[in-house]
Design a protein around this motif. Sequence first.
Motif, PDB file in Angstrom:
ATOM      1  N   GLU A  95      35.664 -17.481 -56.380  1.00  0.00           N
ATOM      2  CA  GLU A  95      34.235 -17.221 -56.600  1.00  0.00           C
ATOM      3  C   GLU A  95      33.820 -17.613 -58.019  1.00  0.00           C
ATOM      4  O   GLU A  95      32.790 -18.271 -58.215  1.00  0.00           O
ATOM      5  N   THR A  96      34.613 -17.203 -58.995  1.00  0.00           N
ATOM      6  CA  THR A  96      34.267 -17.513 -60.384  1.00  0.00           C
ATOM      7  C   THR A  96      34.357 -19.007 -60.648  1.00  0.00           C
ATOM      8  O   THR A  96      33.501 -19.589 -61.334  1.00  0.00           O
ATOM      9  N   THR A 111      33.857 -21.335 -58.509  1.00  0.00           N
ATOM     10  CA  THR A 111      32.690 -21.947 -57.863  1.00  0.00           C
ATOM     11  C   THR A 111      31.444 -21.800 -58.734  1.00  0.00           C
ATOM     12  O   THR A 111      30.659 -22.742 -58.875  1.00  0.00           O
ATOM     13  N   GLN A 112      31.273 -20.625 -59.327  1.00  0.00           N
ATOM     14  CA  GLN A 112      30.124 -20.416 -60.217  1.00  0.00           C
ATOM     15  C   GLN A 112      30.156 -21.394 -61.387  1.00  0.00           C
ATOM     16  O   GLN A 112      29.118 -21.952 -61.781  1.00  0.00           O
ATOM     17  N   LEU A 172      29.208 -24.890 -60.144  1.00  0.00           N
ATOM     18  CA  LEU A 172      27.758 -25.001 -59.924  1.00  0.00           C
ATOM     19  C   LEU A 172      27.024 -25.119 -61.260  1.00  0.00           C
ATOM     20  O   LEU A 172      26.066 -25.896 -61.394  1.00  0.00           O
ATOM     21  N   GLU A 173      27.462 -24.353 -62.246  1.00  0.00           N
ATOM     22  CA  GLU A 173      26.840 -24.418 -63.573  1.00  0.00           C
ATOM     23  C   GLU A 173      27.019 -25.801 -64.192  1.00  0.00           C
ATOM     24  O   GLU A 173      26.173 -26.270 -64.962  1.00  0.00           O
ATOM     25  N   TRP A 213      27.718 -18.613 -50.618  1.00  0.00           N
ATOM     26  CA  TRP A 213      28.801 -19.032 -51.511  1.00  0.00           C
ATOM     27  C   TRP A 213      29.149 -20.481 -51.193  1.00  0.00           C
ATOM     28  O   TRP A 213      29.619 -20.779 -50.099  1.00  0.00           O
ATOM     29  N   CYS A 214      28.951 -21.387 -52.131  1.00  0.00           N
ATOM     30  CA  CYS A 214      29.163 -22.824 -51.912  1.00  0.00           C
ATOM     31  C   CYS A 214      30.637 -23.184 -52.078  1.00  0.00           C
ATOM     32  O   CYS A 214      31.038 -23.875 -53.029  1.00  0.00           O
TER      33      CYS A 214
END
Length: 286
Positions: free
Chosen positions: A189-190, A192-193, A196-197, A244-245
């Motif tokens: 999850e982190t 992925t964030q 995306l950023e 969630w991508c």
Amino acid sequence: MSLEGLQAILDKKEVVPTVSADDLKHRPTAVEAGYLRHVRTYLPISRAAEGGEGQLSVEDFEKRLIKQVKEGQVPRGYITAGYGYGKTTTALYLWQRAQDSNLVIVPPFTLAQLSDLLDATYGWVRYKLTTSRPKLVSALEEVYGATVNRSLDQIAQDNGISAEQAHNLHRRGRLILDIQPSQYIKFFETATQIVLEAGFGGLVVMPDEIQQYFRVKQKEAGEPIAPFFGIIQLLNARANTADWCFGFVMVITLEELAQIRDTHRRTDLLHRMKDLQIDLTSLYDR
């Protein structure tokens, strides 16, 4: 076709050697160059063979995966076939197409132990950030280090050794990390964030040669493959509750699929992947 293109076909290897997670950490540039050379000579099968109704073609699989990742549907799936049908080659085609669609996709790597999921993802995402948003590398290193170090500190405590001894054993490949499924999900999850950023459309992980992990673990007592199933179950749960991508695609043999279904009786796991699965044996007629 140019002479260079013809030479690429002549030089093509019949079997693509799958890299290790350590390769993705320490020599990602060489891995990318080698994999791209192979992808250049790949032709996707655009339809299922006769009798393969309901089966996705390689191109349909690709389009569905990319679309679902970008829409935050957390796609889970697999590519399967017997030996020699081009599972890894097909996975490499999907890897290139997903990259062309602005996704960060961890290319096929051998899953020898479960922590390879962390090492491969960390290594490849760090490589992509280095060439696009280097300022975000430190954030990725922080979450990776926290996940790995937490496991090592716990192992040291449980076995009465110092944290330094545990870290040294891990660096020498003498210690297998004991990380819970929920910690893998938090890391994904982190990561992925961060992806995306950095301006990408999502993150996909593509473990290959899963039979190596299965066969080693089956020699152990109890239910040694349960942590792997736990990761898939948590991904299934997140697919219904989170935007969630992220995507997860296994490259797995028919034999291992049969073991999941019959020996481990986890048809529920496979059923939840039915929307994104492809059996390459169904794509070829005589």
